[in-house]
Design a protein around this motif. Structure first.
Motif, PDB file in Angstrom:
ATOM      1  N   THR A  76       0.855  -1.190   0.081  1.00  0.00           N
ATOM      2  CA  THR A  76      -0.020   0.043  -0.104  1.00  0.00           C
ATOM      3  C   THR A  76       0.821   1.303   0.028  1.00  0.00           C
ATOM      4  OG1 THR A  76      -1.794  -1.265   1.095  1.00  0.00           O
ATOM      5  CG2 THR A  76      -1.658   1.170   1.350  1.00  0.00           C
ATOM      6  N   LEU A  77       1.756   1.080   1.037  1.00  0.00           N
ATOM      7  CA  LEU A  77       2.715   2.603   0.879  1.00  0.00           C
ATOM      8  C   LEU A  77       3.409   2.653  -0.447  1.00  0.00           C
ATOM      9  CD1 LEU A  77       4.253   2.022   4.541  1.00  0.00           C
ATOM     10  CD2 LEU A  77       2.834   3.576   3.652  1.00  0.00           C
ATOM     11  N   MET A  78       3.892   1.498  -1.153  1.00  0.00           N
ATOM     12  CA  MET A  78       4.511   1.587  -2.188  1.00  0.00           C
ATOM     13  C   MET A  78       3.638   2.156  -3.354  1.00  0.00           C
ATOM     14  SD  MET A  78       6.730  -1.824  -2.587  1.00  0.00           S
ATOM     15  CE  MET A  78       8.369  -2.025  -1.586  1.00  0.00           C
ATOM     16  N   VAL A  79       2.618   1.593  -3.532  1.00  0.00           N
ATOM     17  CA  VAL A  79       1.531   2.257  -4.610  1.00  0.00           C
ATOM     18  C   VAL A  79       0.984   3.501  -4.496  1.00  0.00           C
ATOM     19  CG1 VAL A  79      -0.745   1.681  -5.763  1.00  0.00           C
ATOM     20  CG2 VAL A  79       0.949  -0.223  -5.047  1.00  0.00           C
ATOM     21  N   LEU A  80       0.854   4.008  -3.187  1.00  0.00           N
ATOM     22  CA  LEU A  80       0.566   5.306  -2.788  1.00  0.00           C
ATOM     23  C   LEU A  80       1.799   6.264  -3.350  1.00  0.00           C
ATOM     24  CD1 LEU A  80      -1.405   4.967   0.529  1.00  0.00           C
ATOM     25  CD2 LEU A  80      -2.475   5.651  -1.799  1.00  0.00           C
ATOM     26  N   LEU A  81       2.978   5.864  -2.849  1.00  0.00           N
ATOM     27  CA  LEU A  81       4.105   6.907  -3.125  1.00  0.00           C
ATOM     28  C   LEU A  81       4.469   6.755  -4.797  1.00  0.00           C
ATOM     29  CD1 LEU A  81       6.812   5.494  -0.854  1.00  0.00           C
ATOM     30  CD2 LEU A  81       5.754   7.706  -0.852  1.00  0.00           C
ATOM     31  N   TYR A  82       3.951   5.490  -5.452  1.00  0.00           N
ATOM     32  CA  TYR A  82       4.045   5.600  -6.700  1.00  0.00           C
ATOM     33  C   TYR A  82       2.951   6.717  -7.533  1.00  0.00           C
ATOM     34  CZ  TYR A  82       3.464   4.424 -11.667  1.00  0.00           C
ATOM     35  OH  TYR A  82       3.436   4.602 -13.221  1.00  0.00           O
ATOM     36  N   ALA A  83       1.834   6.402  -7.097  1.00  0.00           N
ATOM     37  CA  ALA A  83       0.816   7.341  -7.393  1.00  0.00           C
ATOM     38  C   ALA A  83       0.939   8.841  -7.261  1.00  0.00           C
ATOM     39  CB  ALA A  83      -0.627   7.050  -6.563  1.00  0.00           C
ATOM     40  N   GLY A  87       1.722  11.991 -10.009  1.00  0.00           N
ATOM     41  CA  GLY A  87       0.486  12.920 -10.084  1.00  0.00           C
ATOM     42  C   GLY A  87      -0.848  12.803  -9.826  1.00  0.00           C
ATOM     43  N   GLU A  88      -1.045  11.358  -9.219  1.00  0.00           N
ATOM     44  CA  GLU A  88      -2.199  10.926  -8.855  1.00  0.00           C
ATOM     45  C   GLU A  88      -2.316  10.471  -7.254  1.00  0.00           C
ATOM     46  OE1 GLU A  88      -3.648   7.616 -11.160  1.00  0.00           O
ATOM     47  OE2 GLU A  88      -3.062   8.643 -12.932  1.00  0.00           O
ATOM     48  N   GLY A  89      -1.510  11.435  -6.616  1.00  0.00           N
ATOM     49  CA  GLY A  89      -1.505  11.311  -5.156  1.00  0.00           C
ATOM     50  C   GLY A  89      -3.017  11.241  -4.624  1.00  0.00           C
ATOM     51  N   PRO A  90      -3.200  10.748  -3.401  1.00  0.00           N
ATOM     52  CA  PRO A  90      -4.570  10.760  -2.809  1.00  0.00           C
ATOM     53  C   PRO A  90      -4.710  12.400  -2.266  1.00  0.00           C
ATOM     54  CG  PRO A  90      -2.931   9.954  -1.277  1.00  0.00           C
ATOM     55  CD  PRO A  90      -2.321   9.964  -2.729  1.00  0.00           C
ATOM     56  N   SER A  91      -6.038  12.552  -2.118  1.00  0.00           N
ATOM     57  CA  SER A  91      -6.680  13.580  -1.538  1.00  0.00           C
ATOM     58  C   SER A  91      -6.311  13.363   0.023  1.00  0.00           C
ATOM     59  CB  SER A  91      -8.192  13.778  -1.928  1.00  0.00           C
ATOM     60  OG  SER A  91      -8.816  12.887  -1.052  1.00  0.00           O
ATOM     61  N   LEU A  92      -6.708  14.586   0.772  1.00  0.00           N
ATOM     62  CA  LEU A  92      -6.330  14.604   2.004  1.00  0.00           C
ATOM     63  C   LEU A  92      -7.347  13.485   2.681  1.00  0.00           C
ATOM     64  CD1 LEU A  92      -5.219  15.576   4.609  1.00  0.00           C
ATOM     65  CD2 LEU A  92      -6.855  17.176   4.957  1.00  0.00           C
TER      66      LEU A  92
END
Length: 110
Positions: A76-83, A87-92
């Motif tokens: 999960t951490l790896m995919v979120l960092l890639y996102a 430029g597809e980072g999660p919203s707050l």
């Protein structure tokens, strides 16, 4: 056979390898979804192969519930960092939700 089991990499390294394999497969799927089919298929297949082998070796050292939780958290951490990197980072709101899921995984694993 027992000599092979003794020579396996340490469990934390295998958790990282398994999570990285799944994350690589996810990146490959992202490529394929954007029309880059060949690189996407190659990355996805390679990622699943890495995850498959790492997880099999890992299951020789630890119980499934423990490793499953660790793999999910690291992946999960790896995919979120890639996102975030593409430029597809999660919203707050999404980041807070992901944080709660990861915190829940820590509680369950402990």
């Amino acid at each position: 056979m027992s000599a092979f089991i003794v020579s396996l990499p340490p469990a934390p390294f295998l958790v990282l390898g398994t999570a990285a394999g799944y994350a690589l497969a996810t990146i490959g799927m992202k490529f394929a979804s954007q029309g880059q089919s060949l690189p996407g298929i190659v990355l996805t297949a390679l990622g699943f192969l890495i995850a498959f082998l790492s997880e099999i070796w890992l299951m020789r050292q630890a119980e499934l519930p423990v490793i499953y939780i660790a793999i999910i958290a690291v992946e999960t951490l790896m995919v979120l960092l890639y996102a975030a990197w593409i430029g597809e980072g999660p919203s707050l709101k999404q980041a807070l939700g992901a944080g709660m899921v990861l915190a829940g995984l820590v509680v369950v694993a402990g």
